[in-house]
Scaffold this motif. Structure first.
Motif, PDB file in Angstrom:
ATOM      1  N   ILE A   1       1.426 -16.228  -9.758  1.00 13.91           N
ATOM      2  CA  ILE A   1       0.496 -16.383  -7.674  1.00 13.91           C
ATOM      3  C   ILE A   1       0.184 -15.185  -7.103  1.00 13.91           C
ATOM      4  O   ILE A   1       0.085 -14.323  -7.045  1.00 13.91           O
ATOM      5  N   ARG A   2       1.594 -14.539  -6.357  1.00 17.13           N
ATOM      6  CA  ARG A   2       2.112 -14.002  -5.747  1.00 17.13           C
ATOM      7  C   ARG A   2       1.816 -12.286  -6.730  1.00 17.13           C
ATOM      8  O   ARG A   2       0.893 -11.371  -5.842  1.00 17.13           O
ATOM      9  N   ILE A   3       1.637 -12.228  -7.965  1.00 11.93           N
ATOM     10  CA  ILE A   3       0.882 -10.651  -8.918  1.00 11.93           C
ATOM     11  C   ILE A   3      -0.498 -11.250  -8.315  1.00 11.93           C
ATOM     12  O   ILE A   3      -0.888  -9.684  -8.083  1.00 11.93           O
ATOM     13  N   GLU A   4      -1.229 -12.125  -8.612  1.00 13.80           N
ATOM     14  CA  GLU A   4      -2.749 -13.019  -8.676  1.00 13.80           C
ATOM     15  C   GLU A   4      -2.820 -12.298  -6.915  1.00 13.80           C
ATOM     16  O   GLU A   4      -4.451 -11.426  -7.002  1.00 13.80           O
ATOM     17  N   ARG A   5      -2.485 -12.174  -5.850  1.00 15.50           N
ATOM     18  CA  ARG A   5      -2.686 -12.562  -4.497  1.00 15.50           C
ATOM     19  C   ARG A   5      -2.734 -10.920  -4.378  1.00 15.50           C
ATOM     20  O   ARG A   5      -3.297 -10.353  -4.130  1.00 15.50           O
ATOM     21  N   GLY A   6      -1.744  -9.984  -5.587  1.00 17.36           N
ATOM     22  CA  GLY A   6      -1.612  -8.885  -4.727  1.00 17.36           C
ATOM     23  C   GLY A   6      -3.102  -8.166  -5.903  1.00 17.36           C
ATOM     24  O   GLY A   6      -3.177  -6.763  -5.230  1.00 17.36           O
ATOM     25  N   ASP A   7      -2.989  -8.158  -6.747  1.00 10.79           N
ATOM     26  CA  ASP A   7      -4.604  -7.631  -7.221  1.00 10.79           C
ATOM     27  C   ASP A   7      -5.652  -7.973  -6.696  1.00 10.79           C
ATOM     28  O   ASP A   7      -6.417  -7.127  -6.780  1.00 10.79           O
ATOM     29  N   ARG A   8      -6.039  -8.470  -6.497  1.00 11.36           N
ATOM     30  CA  ARG A   8      -6.899  -9.325  -5.834  1.00 11.36           C
ATOM     31  C   ARG A   8      -7.461  -8.196  -4.167  1.00 11.36           C
ATOM     32  O   ARG A   8      -8.168  -7.893  -3.757  1.00 11.36           O
ATOM     33  N   LEU A   9      -5.890  -8.273  -3.764  1.00 12.27           N
ATOM     34  CA  LEU A   9      -5.924  -7.296  -2.638  1.00 12.27           C
ATOM     35  C   LEU A   9      -6.134  -5.317  -2.868  1.00 12.27           C
ATOM     36  O   LEU A   9      -6.841  -4.956  -2.075  1.00 12.27           O
ATOM     37  N   VAL A  10      -5.598  -5.234  -3.570  1.00 10.58           N
ATOM     38  CA  VAL A  10      -5.754  -4.077  -3.801  1.00 10.58           C
ATOM     39  C   VAL A  10      -6.892  -3.629  -4.906  1.00 10.58           C
ATOM     40  O   VAL A  10      -8.161  -2.962  -3.854  1.00 10.58           O
ATOM     41  N   LEU A  11      -7.761  -4.551  -4.705  1.00 11.04           N
ATOM     42  CA  LEU A  11      -9.699  -4.292  -5.563  1.00 11.04           C
ATOM     43  C   LEU A  11     -10.375  -4.728  -3.703  1.00 11.04           C
ATOM     44  O   LEU A  11     -11.689  -3.547  -3.910  1.00 11.04           O
ATOM     45  N   GLN A  12      -9.876  -4.874  -2.761  1.00  6.15           N
ATOM     46  CA  GLN A  12     -10.555  -4.933  -1.190  1.00  6.15           C
ATOM     47  C   GLN A  12     -10.465  -2.981  -0.860  1.00  6.15           C
ATOM     48  O   GLN A  12     -11.394  -2.375  -0.482  1.00  6.15           O
ATOM     49  N   ASN A  13      -9.820  -2.654  -1.881  1.00  9.23           N
ATOM     50  CA  ASN A  13      -9.863  -0.761  -1.243  1.00  9.23           C
ATOM     51  C   ASN A  13      -9.439  -0.256  -0.128  1.00  9.23           C
ATOM     52  O   ASN A  13     -10.574   0.118   0.820  1.00  9.23           O
ATOM     53  N   ASN A  14      -8.267  -0.863   1.118  1.00 12.37           N
ATOM     54  CA  ASN A  14      -8.372  -0.337   2.218  1.00 12.37           C
ATOM     55  C   ASN A  14      -7.311  -0.353   2.384  1.00 12.37           C
ATOM     56  O   ASN A  14      -6.313  -0.833   1.462  1.00 12.37           O
ATOM     57  N   ARG A  15      -6.160   1.482   3.097  1.00 16.37           N
ATOM     58  CA  ARG A  15      -4.811   1.070   2.883  1.00 16.37           C
ATOM     59  C   ARG A  15      -4.724  -0.095   3.674  1.00 16.37           C
ATOM     60  O   ARG A  15      -3.373  -0.537   3.322  1.00 16.37           O
ATOM     61  N   GLN A  16      -5.083  -1.015   4.375  1.00 17.01           N
ATOM     62  CA  GLN A  16      -4.035  -2.234   5.110  1.00 17.01           C
ATOM     63  C   GLN A  16      -4.265  -3.389   3.459  1.00 17.01           C
ATOM     64  O   GLN A  16      -2.602  -3.675   3.586  1.00 17.01           O
ATOM     65  N   ALA A  17      -5.620  -3.174   3.054  1.00 21.15           N
ATOM     66  CA  ALA A  17      -5.296  -4.119   2.011  1.00 21.15           C
ATOM     67  C   ALA A  17      -4.156  -4.198   0.958  1.00 21.15           C
ATOM     68  O   ALA A  17      -3.125  -4.651   0.616  1.00 21.15           O
TER      69      ALA A  17
END
Length: 382
Positions: free
Chosen positions: A129-145
């Motif tokens: 679940i943590r990996i999935e959450r991280g992958d979704r955040l990377v797709l947001q394409n901004n530094r905070q994400a």
């Protein structure tokens, strides 16, 4: 010997009694896990203590009941974090197993259950679940994400510390999140003393850079020299430039003042007999000239932080001062007219003024003491 033995037994009994009361206190507050841990240690030293045995038994049953109840509640939740919550509960249960299983005195009282298989199952689910959450955040394409993704992968890595794919994801997210900052050498184009120019530049640049490298104040900010950034082929996000907007080495300023002093002294002594002495007095005078020499110097360094495109983010000025003074006196006239304090000034030699390099070094060191801390404060809030 008997009194000493009695005292020793009393102290041990008091310690065990206090520990038992402390474990009871934890139990009564509902801190069952802590009560088991404390009581188990004491039961190992005093395995026949029935009060401790009862406490451990009750605390263990209540702790297991509480954790299993929490597990059932989480299992019925729709929150994606439920797997990690359940893992944490099983981790607590397995910790109780470790505490009690290895303690023979405790294992006789409770029947510890091994939850390791559950622990592994939910560890995997929680990490996924943590990996999935991280992958979704990377797709947001901004530094905070990217920062948030890095933290998600970091938590996944703690659950699965030997998984290199997680380490790679964490490293990739960090590289996307990090701000690379170069610290340029101090530009002192107005600095008049060229003999000290290069040394001054290097001192400020190296001190600031080294302070920031090893204590940036923000894990997502990295500082480099221009040479390091170029050598590592880094993409630079921000630049720190420093320049002396003012650097004045003062000239010697001399202030003089003159004063007249006098003193009544004995100039003649007439002895008629041992108990009859006549003194003659006279006044002696002197003119004291006091000289005070001073040099006041100052430096003002401007520090700017700007984006790589030239947009300014922060600017501040750092001031350093150097003040030197020397005071001495000369006199004309009769030395007998001088007071003790006058004599001290007269005996003091004129001190030589400091060299320009010494003045500059002092000002630079004073400025150095403040720069890194203020830059660190900026990036801590950035």
């Amino acid at each position: 010997m008997k009194p000493k033995l009695y005292i020793l037994i009393s102290l041990l009994s008091g310690t065990i009694l206090f520990s038992c009361k402390s474990a009871n206190k934890l139990y009564n507050k509902g801190n069952y896990d802590e009560a088991i841990a404390l009581a188990s240690k004491k039961l190992q030293k005093n395995p026949d203590d029935t009060e401790l045995q009862s406490l451990v038994d009750a605390a263990y049953r209540n702790a297991v009941s509480t954790h299993e109840s929490n597990i059932r509640t989480h299992a019925n939740s729709n929150n994606e974090m439920k797997w990690e919550w359940m893992y944490n509960e099983y981790a607590a249960l397995q910790n109780l197993y470790s505490i009690t299983k290895g303690n023979i005195s405790v294992a006789r009282v409770v029947k510890p259950v091994d939850y390791s298989s559950y622990l592994e199952t939910y560890r995997e689910k929680a990490a996924d679940i943590r990996i999935e959450r991280g992958d979704r955040l990377v797709l947001q394409n901004n530094r905070q994400a990217y920062k948030n993704a890095y933290q998600e992968f970091q938590l996944a890595g703690r659950l699965k510390p030997n998984d290199f794919s997680i380490k790679n994801k964490m490293n990739d997210a960090y590289q996307l999140a990090v701000i690379n900052v170069i610290v340029l050498p101090a530009d002192d184009f107005r600095f008049q003393y060229s003999s000290y120019n290069n040394q001054n530049n290097n001192t400020i640049n190296e001190t600031v850079l080294n302070n920031l490298k090893y204590n940036s104040g923000n894990e997502f900010v990295r500082f480099y020299s221009e040479w390091d950034a170029r050598n590592q082929n880094l993409n630079i996000d921000q630049v720190i430039d420093m320049r002396f907007s003012q650097f004045n080495i003062g000239r010697i300023r001399e202030d003089r003042n003159t004063r007249d002093v006098s003193k009544k002294i004995i100039v003649k002594e007439i002895v008629y007999r041992p108990d009859s002495i006549v003194y003659e007095y006279a006044y002696v005078t002197a003119k004291i000239t006091s000289t005070k020499r001073t040099i006041s110097s100052e430096g003002l360094l401007q520090v700017n932080i700007r984006e790589n495109d030239g947009r300014y983010l922060w600017s501040d000025n750092f001031r350093g001062d150097h003040n030197w003074n020397s005071e001495f006196s000369t006199f004309n006239g009769d030395a007998r007219a001088l007071s003790e304090s006058d004599k001290q000034l007269v005996n003091r030699h004129a001190a030589n003024p400091p060299y320009e390099e010494e003045i500059v070094r002092h000002i630079v060191n004073e400025i150095d003491n403040n720069i890194a801390g203020r830059i660190r404060d900026f990036y801590r809030r950035f």
